[in-house]
Design a protein around this motif. Structure first.
Motif, PDB file in Angstrom:
ATOM      1  N   GLY A  73      77.256  -6.105  -6.669  1.00  0.00           N
ATOM      2  CA  GLY A  73      76.098  -6.988  -6.775  1.00  0.00           C
ATOM      3  C   GLY A  73      76.139  -7.960  -7.930  1.00  0.00           C
ATOM      4  O   GLY A  73      75.398  -8.939  -7.938  1.00  0.00           O
ATOM      5  N   TYR A  76      72.891  -9.522  -9.743  1.00  0.00           N
ATOM      6  CA  TYR A  76      71.690  -8.745  -9.407  1.00  0.00           C
ATOM      7  C   TYR A  76      71.477  -7.660 -10.459  1.00  0.00           C
ATOM      8  O   TYR A  76      70.370  -7.492 -11.000  1.00  0.00           O
ATOM      9  CB  TYR A  76      71.813  -8.116  -8.018  1.00  0.00           C
ATOM     10  CG  TYR A  76      70.754  -7.064  -7.773  1.00  0.00           C
ATOM     11  CD1 TYR A  76      69.459  -7.442  -7.446  1.00  0.00           C
ATOM     12  CD2 TYR A  76      71.042  -5.705  -7.929  1.00  0.00           C
ATOM     13  CE1 TYR A  76      68.471  -6.486  -7.265  1.00  0.00           C
ATOM     14  CE2 TYR A  76      70.068  -4.745  -7.747  1.00  0.00           C
ATOM     15  CZ  TYR A  76      68.778  -5.147  -7.409  1.00  0.00           C
ATOM     16  OH  TYR A  76      67.801  -4.199  -7.253  1.00  0.00           O
ATOM     17  N   VAL A  97      68.697 -12.428  -5.579  1.00  0.00           N
ATOM     18  CA  VAL A  97      69.037 -12.068  -4.198  1.00  0.00           C
ATOM     19  C   VAL A  97      68.437 -13.081  -3.230  1.00  0.00           C
ATOM     20  O   VAL A  97      69.074 -13.478  -2.244  1.00  0.00           O
ATOM     21  CB  VAL A  97      68.544 -10.641  -3.865  1.00  0.00           C
ATOM     22  CG1 VAL A  97      68.922 -10.270  -2.434  1.00  0.00           C
ATOM     23  CG2 VAL A  97      69.148  -9.622  -4.826  1.00  0.00           C
ATOM     24  N   PRO A 309      73.320  -8.426  -1.351  1.00  0.00           N
ATOM     25  CA  PRO A 309      72.158  -7.812  -0.687  1.00  0.00           C
ATOM     26  C   PRO A 309      72.295  -6.293  -0.569  1.00  0.00           C
ATOM     27  O   PRO A 309      71.301  -5.570  -0.662  1.00  0.00           O
ATOM     28  CB  PRO A 309      72.153  -8.478   0.698  1.00  0.00           C
ATOM     29  CG  PRO A 309      72.904  -9.752   0.518  1.00  0.00           C
ATOM     30  CD  PRO A 309      73.961  -9.442  -0.502  1.00  0.00           C
TER      31      PRO A 309
END
Length: 450
Positions: A73, A76, A97, A309
């Motif tokens: 990620g 994130y 995101v 995601p």
């Protein structure tokens, strides 16, 4: 049912290959004449140097965060950790995101559209045929990525080999047949260090930086990197240094054969370059290699983005369906299929000229600037032992990165900046509605007190 976890299977070679194949897509081949045209002089090489400097400085920020938080990620996790898991970090990571669900398909689509545009050198395509080809490229990429990560690592190394071969052939052609040193001698001809030059560097750097983007792709795959505290920073710095040298030598090689004032107006400058050196057959072969490079870039970019995601959903901050891993391949197949589907639609709707500036404008505020500020905040509250990699002269490289990204953002134009702000505001509204319904920060007194 037992939880399926990602496994660390990618070493330094594979991580570097993934970064470099993402960086060298169709970008440098289509932006080369754009950069020359914007600079309008033999000093266009400075725009490519500026892109390399910005990337290297920014990579220090990514290296500190990537080595400290080696998880799927990338940004994130960085935004969540730097702004607080139970506070503002919830909003910032959600916004990342949110914009990724828009700009990641734009990145994938831009490479696919560029592929179709460059293919027209071999076979002219109607607008409908061009759209069919760009959409088909996206479908093919998703099909190739629908497999376990160690197989993807092998494919990445193979595609990386095609990237290096293509660049070496272009550079070798200039060395063998062009006046290779002349563009270097002429680099300062007509240059005047004034406001006009600085402005030109700014606008041209929007295009050159686009061709460097991807050096941080390894951070999105943090949960699958072997020895991440060392291999994540190393792969980024190796990628940027290697690509910077190759880009500069490629530019010098091309203008040593085709004068810069001719190259700036050429849509297929690499193909024209090779045709002038070795004839039409060689031009077609190098065009095919450029297309392989463009394909490799879409492959690498889609791989990295599909993990974002997934990471958010696995953390409970995004729709649960995106947290699903393939039962045998252990890759986030729902995330991959969703982003691929949106990219397919974008590849049918947009033109390449529409997406390059839009991609940068959407990324800069939430991703590059916000996580740089977040690192400064995090360094104040965390122990030095929490950072396996520490940049030299901290925090000055962070300040420099913020300043340079702000300049690039302004250079994208007011329309693109406004579009990026609209995306952020819309995402914030969606977050607060979601937070209100789920009683999350800032509507949960318990998280507010933590």
């Amino acid at each position: 049912m037992a939880e399926i976890k990602q496994e660390r299977r990618l070493g330094l070679l594979q991580a570097t290959a993934i970064n470099m194949t993402d960086m060298v897509g169709i970008g440098p081949f289509i932006t080369l004449p754009m950069v020359i045209s914007m600079m309008n002089g033999p000093y266009f090489l400075y725009a490519w140097l500026a892109g390399a400097v910005l990337s290297m400085v920014d990579a220090m920020v990514w290296s500190e965060l990537g080595a400290a938080f080696p998880m799927a990620g990338g940004s994130y996790n960085f935004l969540k950790e730097t702004y607080g898991k139970n506070g503002l970090g919830r909003l910032m990571s959600f916004l990342f995101v949110w914009q990724t669900m828009i700009q990641a398909p734009l990145v994938i689509a831009s490479a696919a559209i560029g592929f179709a545009a460059y293919f027209s050198y071999l076979l002219p395509l109607t607008p409908i045929e061009s759209k069919m080809m760009s959409g088909g490229i996206v479908i093919c990429i998703v099909a190739l990525l629908y497999r376990k990560i160690e197989d993807i690592g092998k494919i990445s190394v193979l595609l990386w080999g095609a990237v290096i071969l293509t660049l070496f052939w272009i550079i070798g052609g200039g060395l063998a047949h062009g006046n290779f040193l002349q563009p270097i001698r002429d680099v300062n001809n007509g240059i005047t260090l004034n406001y006009a030059f600085v402005t030109a560097i700014g606008f041209a750097s929007v295009k050159s930086v686009y061709s460097y983007l991807g050096y941080y792709n390894v951070c999105h795959l943090g949960g699958e990197i072997i020895n991440p505290s060392k291999n994540i920073p190393r792969s980024m710095f190796l990628s940027i240094a290697g690509i910077a040298v190759l880009y500069l030598m490629m530019n010098v090689s091309v203008v040593s054969v085709i004068p810069w004032h001719v190259a700036k107006d050429s849509q297929f400058v690499i193909s024209v370059f090779m045709q002038q050196l070795a004839g039409p057959t060689a031009a077609k072969v190098v065009t095919c290699l450029v297309l392989v490079v463009a394909f490799a870039s879409v492959f690498s970019a889609t791989l990295g983005y599909s993990r974002i995601p997934y990471a958010a959903a696995a953390d409970g901050a995004f729709f649960k369906v995106f947290a699903r891993l393939h039962p045998t391949g252990k890759f986030p197949y729902v995330s991959l299929l969703f982003l691929g589907g949106i990219a397919f639609v974008f590849s049918l709707l947009f033109k390449l000229s529409d997406v390059i500036s839009a991609i940068l404008a959407m990324r800069i505020l939430i991703q590059f600037i916000a996580q740089s500020v977040g690192l400064i905040l995090l360094r104040k509250v965390r122990s030095a032992n929490d950072f396996p990699y520490k940049m030299p002269f901290f925090p000055w490289p962070v300040y420099l990165a913020i300043l340079m990204w702000a300049g690039i953002l302004i250079s994208t134009g007011t329309t693109m900046v406004a579009g990026g702000l609209v995306a952020i505001v819309t995402g914030a509204v969606v977050y607060f509605i979601k937070a209100k319904l789920n009683k999350e920060w800032p509507f949960n007194a318990e998280t507010q007190s933590n």
